[in-house]
Structure formats: structure tokens, C-alpha cells
Design a protein around this motif. Sequence first.
Motif, PDB file in Angstrom:
ATOM      1  N   PRO A 284       0.787  -0.848   0.050  1.00 17.34           N
ATOM      2  CA  PRO A 284       0.300   0.270   0.117  1.00 17.34           C
ATOM      3  C   PRO A 284       0.864   1.645   0.301  1.00 17.34           C
ATOM      4  O   PRO A 284       2.097   1.252   0.797  1.00 17.34           O
ATOM      5  CB  PRO A 284      -1.020  -0.162   1.138  1.00 17.34           C
ATOM      6  N   VAL A 285       0.351   1.877  -0.686  1.00 22.10           N
ATOM      7  CA  VAL A 285       1.434   3.469  -1.331  1.00 22.10           C
ATOM      8  C   VAL A 285       0.557   4.467  -0.393  1.00 22.10           C
ATOM      9  O   VAL A 285      -0.387   4.711  -0.638  1.00 22.10           O
ATOM     10  CB  VAL A 285       1.714   4.025  -2.430  1.00 22.10           C
ATOM     11  N   ALA A 286       1.404   4.764   1.093  1.00 23.70           N
ATOM     12  CA  ALA A 286       0.340   6.385   1.640  1.00 23.70           C
ATOM     13  C   ALA A 286       1.678   6.836   2.213  1.00 23.70           C
ATOM     14  O   ALA A 286       3.305   6.612   2.314  1.00 23.70           O
ATOM     15  CB  ALA A 286       0.164   5.095   2.643  1.00 23.70           C
ATOM     16  N   ALA A 287       1.384   8.064   2.751  1.00 23.63           N
ATOM     17  CA  ALA A 287       2.833   9.158   2.735  1.00 23.63           C
ATOM     18  C   ALA A 287       3.154   8.270   3.828  1.00 23.63           C
ATOM     19  O   ALA A 287       2.227   7.690   5.121  1.00 23.63           O
ATOM     20  CB  ALA A 287       1.735  10.182   3.257  1.00 23.63           C
ATOM     21  N   PRO A 298      -2.448  13.820   5.232  1.00 25.02           N
ATOM     22  CA  PRO A 298      -2.194  13.230   3.882  1.00 25.02           C
ATOM     23  C   PRO A 298      -2.921  13.222   3.312  1.00 25.02           C
ATOM     24  O   PRO A 298      -4.283  13.599   2.746  1.00 25.02           O
ATOM     25  CB  PRO A 298      -2.532  11.391   4.089  1.00 25.02           C
ATOM     26  N   LYS A 299      -2.362  13.767   1.737  1.00 21.89           N
ATOM     27  CA  LYS A 299      -3.066  14.787   0.801  1.00 21.89           C
ATOM     28  C   LYS A 299      -3.712  13.681  -0.482  1.00 21.89           C
ATOM     29  O   LYS A 299      -4.642  14.062  -1.093  1.00 21.89           O
ATOM     30  CB  LYS A 299      -2.360  15.790   0.149  1.00 21.89           C
ATOM     31  N   TYR A 300      -2.638  12.233  -0.497  1.00 22.39           N
ATOM     32  CA  TYR A 300      -3.478  11.012  -1.052  1.00 22.39           C
ATOM     33  C   TYR A 300      -4.291  10.068  -0.383  1.00 22.39           C
ATOM     34  O   TYR A 300      -3.526   9.753   0.827  1.00 22.39           O
ATOM     35  CB  TYR A 300      -2.416  11.375  -2.006  1.00 22.39           C
ATOM     36  N   PRO A 301      -5.240   9.537  -0.644  1.00 24.74           N
ATOM     37  CA  PRO A 301      -5.760   8.177  -0.705  1.00 24.74           C
ATOM     38  C   PRO A 301      -4.502   7.082  -0.770  1.00 24.74           C
ATOM     39  O   PRO A 301      -3.580   6.812  -1.303  1.00 24.74           O
ATOM     40  CB  PRO A 301      -6.879   7.419  -1.027  1.00 24.74           C
ATOM     41  N   THR A 302      -4.743   5.819  -0.110  1.00 27.57           N
ATOM     42  CA  THR A 302      -3.404   5.035   0.444  1.00 27.57           C
ATOM     43  C   THR A 302      -4.106   4.431  -0.931  1.00 27.57           C
ATOM     44  O   THR A 302      -4.854   4.131  -2.000  1.00 27.57           O
ATOM     45  CB  THR A 302      -3.995   3.716   1.615  1.00 27.57           C
ATOM     46  N   THR A 303      -2.964   4.110  -2.010  1.00 31.23           N
ATOM     47  CA  THR A 303      -3.134   3.568  -3.203  1.00 31.23           C
ATOM     48  C   THR A 303      -2.250   1.998  -4.135  1.00 31.23           C
ATOM     49  O   THR A 303      -1.389   1.917  -2.672  1.00 31.23           O
ATOM     50  CB  THR A 303      -2.379   5.266  -4.729  1.00 31.23           C
ATOM     51  N   TYR A 304      -2.401   1.446  -4.554  1.00 28.78           N
ATOM     52  CA  TYR A 304      -1.559   0.331  -4.874  1.00 28.78           C
ATOM     53  C   TYR A 304      -1.889   0.490  -6.078  1.00 28.78           C
ATOM     54  O   TYR A 304      -2.540   1.014  -7.163  1.00 28.78           O
ATOM     55  CB  TYR A 304      -2.651  -0.579  -4.741  1.00 28.78           C
ATOM     56  N   TYR A 305       0.015   0.293  -6.705  1.00 30.03           N
ATOM     57  CA  TYR A 305       0.230   0.232  -8.134  1.00 30.03           C
ATOM     58  C   TYR A 305      -0.971  -0.362  -9.550  1.00 30.03           C
ATOM     59  O   TYR A 305      -1.187   0.710 -10.091  1.00 30.03           O
ATOM     60  CB  TYR A 305       1.763  -1.181  -8.115  1.00 30.03           C
ATOM     61  N   SER A 306      -1.544  -1.383  -9.009  1.00 34.50           N
ATOM     62  CA  SER A 306      -2.342  -1.422 -10.231  1.00 34.50           C
ATOM     63  C   SER A 306      -3.618  -0.563 -10.564  1.00 34.50           C
ATOM     64  O   SER A 306      -4.034  -1.086 -11.429  1.00 34.50           O
ATOM     65  CB  SER A 306      -3.198  -3.231  -9.961  1.00 34.50           C
ATOM     66  N   ASP A 307      -4.046  -0.734  -9.115  1.00 39.37           N
ATOM     67  CA  ASP A 307      -5.471   0.692 -10.219  1.00 39.37           C
ATOM     68  C   ASP A 307      -5.076   1.988 -10.461  1.00 39.37           C
ATOM     69  O   ASP A 307      -5.518   2.480 -10.652  1.00 39.37           O
ATOM     70  CB  ASP A 307      -5.959   0.714  -7.892  1.00 39.37           C
ATOM     71  N   TYR A 308      -3.999   2.223  -9.779  1.00 34.64           N
ATOM     72  CA  TYR A 308      -3.385   3.626  -9.918  1.00 34.64           C
ATOM     73  C   TYR A 308      -3.012   3.821 -11.501  1.00 34.64           C
ATOM     74  O   TYR A 308      -3.649   4.518 -12.527  1.00 34.64           O
ATOM     75  CB  TYR A 308      -1.951   4.102  -9.619  1.00 34.64           C
TER      76      TYR A 308
END
Length: 329
Positions: A284-287, A298-308
Amino acid sequence: MATETIPVIDLGPYLAGEPGALDRTAKELRFALTEIGFYFIVNHGVPREKIQATFAEVKRFHAQPVEKKLDLKIDLHSTGYMPMRGNTLRTSTVQAGTKPNLNEAFFVKREMAADHPDVLANRRFRGRNRWPDGLPGFRETVVDYCNTMEALVLKMVRLYARALDLPATYFDAPFEDCQYSLRMTHYPHQDGPVEDEFGLAPHTDTSFLTLLAPNDVPGLSIRTQSGKWIDAPAIPDAYVVNGGQMLQRWTNDVFLATPHRAINRSGGERYAIPFFADSNIDWPVAAVPTTVGPDNPPKYPTTYYSDYMVWYQKRNYDVLNDANRQAAE
């Protein structure tokens, strides 16, 4: 300090394990990534001969007839051949492209075994590479180069950790079995922008970090925070490194994803081999903790590579949209 000049960072002392070099180099890295978003690295340990051999293979690939290259047309895992004018950078925050980019490219990712669980499950972005016939040595040279670049990335992420006041090993686990992509690009000569036509239109990368191999043929320009476009000089044996949108998310915008573009006015052909590196596909990509606080959420929601990447490629890669339409018919 000047922020209109791309800094040069010497990795030699850090890679040699000299006392204090990790934190000294990390401090230089932090300045580069907060002030301009690009930097050069020298004494990086990648042999010149290995870089030259990879460029030679890229030229061999693109010298093939278009019909042969189209046999390996890019798939939904983003591996394979993207034909000339195969993508349009519509998601750019710098300049929304309306004309396709004047380049062609061949993409490879991590070499995966046929019986790997992700391959068997046909998991997005974890498919097998497809290799050209009739180019002996191509696959071996490219895989060896990717392995070399991954090893360098795993050393560099420790600098990123210290630059963010984190333990040096903070990114070790996220970057185990990391996602990466090598883009082997051919830019034909052009006289300059015609309306909004570029070799590669102004954009920011999606990656955590991008390593662009030393290139004798110029073409890269970056936009500084003042809005001025500057040309990246050709420094012998130096990689150009920059961060992208995933780095912004990891660092809560502390580190920059700097806009850049490519225009080949050299009078000849230009080839480029950027290596894009990200964390493990399941991480999970998070600040990171040092970039958030009570007054700085945090300025962005937690992100996953595939979804992005699914979102990004659906917007920008016309050739993939064509493949989707054909698959649905």
C-alpha cells in the motif's frame, strides 16, 4: 542555492561504504528532490559497456520492419511494442496533449517464470515478457541490464529513506520483488513542436524513481519550479534520475514529480532507455510518517500500483484502448 541547475550526486562514497556517506548523500538527494526534482548520479557502478550493449540492442530491435514489431504489440500487462504515435498524454497536469507522441517503444518488465502464480492467474502487470525472434542475445542483454538496474534501485532507496529522516532500511521491504519497467524508446528527428506535437509531451512520470541511462544524443528538457524549461546536459556516464507521482504520494508532496518533455532536434535518430521503478505490487502506497502530522494530513488516499496504473493507462495509451475494444468484440 541554484534551483535552475540539475544537481550532480556522486554515489561512489556511499556505494563504497565510506563512514558518513549515507547521510551526506541523502542530504544532497533531499535538496535535489525538494528543489528541482531531478538529479544526475555519477560513480553509480553500472559499467559503460553494459549500457552501450543495451543501447545497441534497442537499435537492433527498432531497425526491424514495423510488421515484425507489431507481432509483439503491447498487451494489457504493458509489455511489448507500442507503435509510433501509440500514446497521447491526456492526464498531464502540465499540458494536456491532443496529438499522439512521436516515438515508438518496446516495454519489458520483470522476467517471470511460466509457472509463477501471478502468471498462471493472469494478474495485471505481472505477465510474461514477449521477446522478438531473430535477434540472438537481445533477451539476455536486456534482462541482465534490468537486473543491474534493480540492484542499483535497492541501494538507492536507502538514500531516499534517510532523506526522509527514516531508518535506512525503511523501503527495503516495500521494494522486495519491486515493480519495474524498461522502456526502450526510438525518437525520430523532428524540427520542433508543431502545434503540440512532441517526441514525448510535457508530463510527470508515474514512478517512485526513474533512471535514464547516459545518452550522447540530447533531447530531454525539464521545467523548474519557476516555470522555466531547461535542457538536461549530456554528462558522460551520468544517469538522470527523477521522481514521479508515486513518489509524491509516498512523501505527501514533500518530494517533487517534475514535468519534463523530449524533443529530438539532433538531426538523427535518438534512443532512450528509462527504467521506471516502484514498490511491490501488493504494497500500500501511503504517506510516510515523517511527512504527515496534526497540521499536515495525507493529501492522497492509500494507493495500490495496479489500480493507479489501470487508470493512468486507460487515459493515455490509445493502443491499449484499441486492444480492449478488439477483445470485447
